[in-house]
Enzyme design. Sequence first.
Site, PDB file in Angstrom:
ATOM      1  N   ASP A   1      -5.259   6.881   4.436  1.00  0.00           N
ATOM      2  CA  ASP A   1      -4.248   5.877   4.763  1.00  0.00           C
ATOM      3  C   ASP A   1      -2.947   6.507   5.190  1.00  0.00           C
ATOM      4  O   ASP A   1      -1.999   5.842   5.447  1.00  0.00           O
ATOM      5  CB  ASP A   1      -4.031   4.926   3.580  1.00  0.00           C
ATOM      6  CG  ASP A   1      -3.461   5.622   2.355  1.00  0.00           C
ATOM      7  OD1 ASP A   1      -3.346   6.854   2.391  1.00  0.00           O
ATOM      8  OD2 ASP A   1      -3.138   4.954   1.370  1.00  0.00           O
TER       9      ASP A   1
ATOM     10  N   LYS B   1       5.356   4.618  -0.673  1.00  0.00           N
ATOM     11  CA  LYS B   1       5.494   5.953  -1.271  1.00  0.00           C
ATOM     12  C   LYS B   1       6.780   6.686  -0.874  1.00  0.00           C
ATOM     13  O   LYS B   1       7.417   7.316  -1.739  1.00  0.00           O
ATOM     14  CB  LYS B   1       4.264   6.795  -0.930  1.00  0.00           C
ATOM     15  CG  LYS B   1       2.999   6.313  -1.641  1.00  0.00           C
ATOM     16  CD  LYS B   1       1.760   7.084  -1.193  1.00  0.00           C
ATOM     17  CE  LYS B   1       0.514   6.558  -1.897  1.00  0.00           C
ATOM     18  NZ  LYS B   1      -0.730   7.223  -1.426  1.00  0.00           N
TER      19      LYS B   1
ATOM     20  N   GLY C   1       0.819  -1.202   0.000  1.00  0.00           N
ATOM     21  CA  GLY C   1       0.000   0.000   0.000  1.00  0.00           C
ATOM     22  C   GLY C   1       0.856   1.257   0.000  1.00  0.00           C
ATOM     23  O   GLY C   1       1.965   1.291  -0.556  1.00  0.00           O
ATOM     24  N   SER C   2       0.370   2.273   0.678  1.00  0.00           N
ATOM     25  CA  SER C   2       1.043   3.576   0.636  1.00  0.00           C
ATOM     26  C   SER C   2       2.350   3.627   1.414  1.00  0.00           C
ATOM     27  O   SER C   2       3.056   4.640   1.342  1.00  0.00           O
ATOM     28  CB  SER C   2       0.095   4.661   1.164  1.00  0.00           C
ATOM     29  OG  SER C   2      -1.001   4.810   0.299  1.00  0.00           O
ATOM     30  N   THR C   3       2.693   2.571   2.155  1.00  0.00           N
ATOM     31  CA  THR C   3       3.987   2.587   2.847  1.00  0.00           C
ATOM     32  C   THR C   3       5.145   2.581   1.851  1.00  0.00           C
ATOM     33  O   THR C   3       6.283   2.881   2.234  1.00  0.00           O
ATOM     34  CB  THR C   3       4.123   1.375   3.781  1.00  0.00           C
ATOM     35  OG1 THR C   3       3.998   0.167   3.026  1.00  0.00           O
ATOM     36  CG2 THR C   3       3.070   1.409   4.875  1.00  0.00           C
TER      37      THR C   3
END
Length: 651
Positions: free
Chosen positions: A651, A350, A346-348
């Site tokens: 998130d 980014k 997921g957004s981790t």
Amino acid sequence: MPRRFLFASRRRFGGERGLGSPELRNRERELFLFKRRLTVAAALAVVAFGGLVARFVDLQVIQHSHYQTLAETNRIAIVPVAPNRGVITDRNGVVLAQSYSAYTLEITPSRVQNLDATIDALADLVDVRDRDRRRLRKLMEESKNFESLPLRTKLTDDEVARFAANRYRFPGVEINARLFRQYPYGETASHVVGYIGRINDRDVERIADWNETANYKGTDTIGKVGIELAYERQLHGVTGNEEVEVDASGRAVRTLSRRPPTSGQNIALTIDIALQQAAEEAFGDRRGALVAIDPSNGEVLAMVSKPGYDPNLFVDGIDSASWQELNESPDKPLLNRPLRGAYPPGSTIKPFLALAALESGKRTAAQTIFDPGFYQIPGQSHRFRDDKPGGHGTVDMQKSIIQSCDTYYYMLGAETDIDDTARFLGQFGFGARTGIDIDGELSGILPSRKWKRDRFGAQNGKWYLGDSVSAGIGQGYNAFTPMQLAHAIAAIANDGVAYRPHLLHAIGGSVEAAAAIVDEQPTRIPLKPQNIATIKAALVGVNREGTSRQAFVGATYTSAGKTGTAQVFSLKGEKYQEKNVNERLRDHAWFIAYAPADKPRIALAVLVENGGFGAAAAAPIARRVLDYYLTGAKAAPASDIESTSGDDESD
């Protein structure tokens, strides 16, 4: 009577005896034959006696030591003495695994005529339960028929006395003193410590590969998973032996000599069991994983896999009912989630993609994009939606991380070659085993063109632009373990210096000896100081004003973090509404963090399976762990500090 007739008559009837008579000649022949036979008999007697003398010399002189050994074997038995297994402790000396001695009622199946009848009779003397019978049957399937197998363990003194008085009734049944393993903390850190179990055929092959078959004589158990397996040879010790004089029935009469065993080495882990307990309590009944690492040296401070299991169940040989319950549970308590659970990040992901863009020159920190709330590949009708309806407006790199703007990373993914992304992320350990010192770690999936061709073949393995767009927000083919994410954020916290995660702190009381085993030489990722500073400032902003700000309200320290929400299944364009989705199909919640921000002492990754938004489910767990580790105070229960995302951050 005429003289001639008289002479003739004497000749016919024997007449007078003389030197030339037939009777004299026969006696000489008989004497000759007798002497010859006597000579032959004497020769045979001499030969036979000589053979006896030669054999006597061979037995009593030449092979004296050999036959003396055989004779002594009938009188003396060499009994192996199993060593005491080493103790496992946490970094502060708290015992996590230890051995103790207790009496066991054991049966040798090959020496028992009617097994069921024997067990029924034994049940009148000692407490034999159905699970004891099931466990014995399971052990019989896994063991050789002539081995002594435990029916009941940890007998009381009264039970020992009752059996001793009736022992003559039970051939093939004995009471033996055995060493047992105990795990005082039960489920806590069970996937780290592991457990021991009875030696099976695969273990025998492994022992032979170590060339230690003789050292395992008299040993029934061996490490199966976790630290118990990884450091089996150090924990086991050296087997001793006793020379025991036995009687005709094979019972010991007295001990003649003894070579004592050498106990296994004690092992201290990097785990802080108090921190581990705080982390596991923070999860409550939820499924998930947490890995906390000291970024300055790679020591694993806590490693949570929820739910866990009680390793004490395996010590005596787990019964079928308990094994079935563990093995068939939908919650998968036997799965080591930090090492074997591979999830979309997921957004981790980014902050790492942003750092890659800075290093490659694809973006500058000040460069902005406009987010209308979606991204659309030119010439296609499908829209990749941002979680904030209407979008975030003008977004620079720092805001893209703090507010977790998906559109920014859709665009970045479309503009960046996936192979370049894979090469950069690979430096942080994504897509490869971290090398932690216990078995079972998965490598995860770091997608690239080659990976897709190898996975799906030349015909179906073409890489599409849409694949890159999905990869930009940590979806698509990306799948990483919690250990990998903890390792990666620890590298960010340590300015690009990455230590191999490890659990061994000291062995035999020596920290230096442990360091030589785990090899603490770091990997240095070449990063420009201004670029890593930009990313670290944005991560601080996430906890101050961004998606996880509510979870860190009132914190007495400055921390850095990033939330993430990983989709479990495709909604096919529909808007995600958690209450309308089956619990096991809801999104996974992620949170990565380190603290204190200026001089990090701990870095961690938290995953809550089907937990929904990372800010609401995972960040509060991280807050409790950081509070406990940095301030020594237990935070409020997770339910009291769980945050809900703001109107514009999910998130």
